[in-house]
Write a protein that holds these residues in place. Sequence first.
Motif, short mmCIF file in Angstrom:
data_model
loop_
_atom_site.label_atom_id
_atom_site.label_comp_id
_atom_site.label_asym_id
_atom_site.label_seq_id
_atom_site.Cartn_x
_atom_site.Cartn_y
_atom_site.Cartn_z
N TRP A 247 0.86 -1.18 0.00
CA TRP A 247 0.00 0.00 0.00
C TRP A 247 0.90 1.22 0.00
O TRP A 247 1.66 1.44 0.96
CB TRP A 247 -0.89 -0.03 1.23
CG TRP A 247 -2.00 0.98 1.27
CD1 TRP A 247 -2.08 2.14 0.56
CD2 TRP A 247 -3.19 0.91 2.07
NE1 TRP A 247 -3.25 2.79 0.87
CE2 TRP A 247 -3.95 2.06 1.79
CE3 TRP A 247 -3.68 -0.03 3.00
CZ2 TRP A 247 -5.17 2.31 2.40
CZ3 TRP A 247 -4.89 0.23 3.61
CH2 TRP A 247 -5.63 1.39 3.31
N CYS A 248 0.84 2.00 -1.05
CA CYS A 248 1.66 3.21 -1.18
C CYS A 248 0.77 4.41 -0.85
O CYS A 248 -0.15 4.72 -1.61
CB CYS A 248 2.21 3.30 -2.60
SG CYS A 248 3.15 4.79 -2.90
N LYS B 222 9.78 -8.44 8.48
CA LYS B 222 9.91 -7.59 9.67
C LYS B 222 9.35 -8.31 10.90
O LYS B 222 8.43 -9.10 10.77
CB LYS B 222 9.17 -6.28 9.44
CG LYS B 222 9.93 -5.37 8.51
CD LYS B 222 9.12 -4.19 8.06
CE LYS B 222 9.85 -3.49 6.95
NZ LYS B 222 8.97 -2.69 6.10
C1 LIG Z 1 -2.20 2.17 5.42
C2 LIG Z 1 -0.79 1.79 5.05
C3 LIG Z 1 -0.03 2.65 4.32
C4 LIG Z 1 1.29 2.32 3.96
N1 LIG Z 1 2.02 3.21 3.22
C5 LIG Z 1 3.28 2.91 2.89
C6 LIG Z 1 4.06 3.82 2.10
O1 LIG Z 1 3.57 4.87 1.67
N2 LIG Z 1 5.33 3.51 1.82
C7 LIG Z 1 5.89 2.34 2.27
O2 LIG Z 1 7.08 2.11 2.00
N3 LIG Z 1 5.17 1.42 2.96
C8 LIG Z 1 3.88 1.69 3.27
N4 LIG Z 1 3.13 0.77 3.96
C9 LIG Z 1 3.71 -0.55 4.27
C10 LIG Z 1 4.33 -0.60 5.65
O3 LIG Z 1 5.56 0.10 5.63
C11 LIG Z 1 4.57 -2.08 6.01
O4 LIG Z 1 3.32 -2.72 6.09
C12 LIG Z 1 5.27 -2.23 7.35
O5 LIG Z 1 6.59 -1.76 7.28
C13 LIG Z 1 5.32 -3.70 7.82
O6 LIG Z 1 5.94 -4.50 6.84
P1 LIG Z 1 5.20 -5.75 6.19
O7 LIG Z 1 3.98 -5.24 5.47
O8 LIG Z 1 6.21 -6.35 5.26
O9 LIG Z 1 4.82 -6.70 7.31
C14 LIG Z 1 1.84 1.07 4.35
C15 LIG Z 1 1.04 0.19 5.09
C16 LIG Z 1 -0.26 0.53 5.44
C17 LIG Z 1 -1.10 -0.44 6.24
#
Ligand SMILES: Cc1cc2nc3c(=O)[nH]c(=O)nc-3n(C[C@H](O)[C@H](O)[C@H](O)COP(=O)(O)O)c2cc1C
Length: 205
Positions: free
Chosen positions: A153-154, A192
């Motif tokens: 999700w970006c 992570k």
């Molecule tokens: C609502 C939401 C927005 C996020 N936005 C970003 C983002 O803009 N850039 C990014 O690098 N990761 C984003 N993430 C991912 C998180 O960084 C990531 O889920 C977190 O570091 C945990 O890692 P995993 O998903 O591999 O378990 C987002 C996650 C969520 C739930």
Amino acid sequence: MDHSNNLTLIGAEDVITDVIRERRSIYPDEFLAKDIPQNIVEEILVNATWAPTHKMTEPWRFIVLQGTHQYQFGLYMANYYKNYYLEKLSHSKFAAKFKYLQEYPLKAACMIAIILVRHPKIALPEWEEIAAVSCAVQNMALSCTAYGLGGYWCSTDAAIEYVKELGLAENERSLGLFIMGHFDPLAITPRKKRSPLTKKVTWLK
Ligand SMILES: Cc1cc2nc3c(=O)[nH]c(=O)nc-3n(C[C@H](O)[C@H](O)[C@H](O)COP(=O)(O)O)c2cc1C
């Protein structure tokens, strides 16, 4: 209160645990510039729509962006952060950063614009509708994992603004992009960690 341990299992408990714990955010740097068949993207989106929603508002809309739109988003992002990096970086580092951002989405298979759609008649608190969309996005992410695909999700300012420019109605709000693609599981960074349950859960009996 029945305190016996007789659960009615449907036989998917190991599978769902694996999928949930295997899922991780996979970023465009890690994608392999390979298409995902349209019927698989559709299955992933159907799974998204099976998320729970209070009062069945189904408060979402998705736009699948591919091809030139990935190129356009890269260019948009590079220009969006241009002034910030111009001030921060030397000329050569800036040029490299601009190119990096411009090419960032190109190895993805597609980008899904995530749009919150407020119901015209059912006025739920916005947080409930965002929570429902988040459930839908998690369904997408878990479905990707089940298909051996990656995604994340970006929600950067650039992504939020880019989706706004696709033309949203008054009752709609941009929640960014879910970017997905193929990846090599052997080539990605380790998962992570998560905090232990004892730090996050209180039992009141
Ligand atoms: C609502 C939401 C927005 C996020 N936005 C970003 C983002 O803009 N850039 C990014 O690098 N990761 C984003 N993430 C991912 C998180 O960084 C990531 O889920 C977190 O570091 C945990 O890692 P995993 O998903 O591999 O378990 C987002 C996650 C969520 C739930």
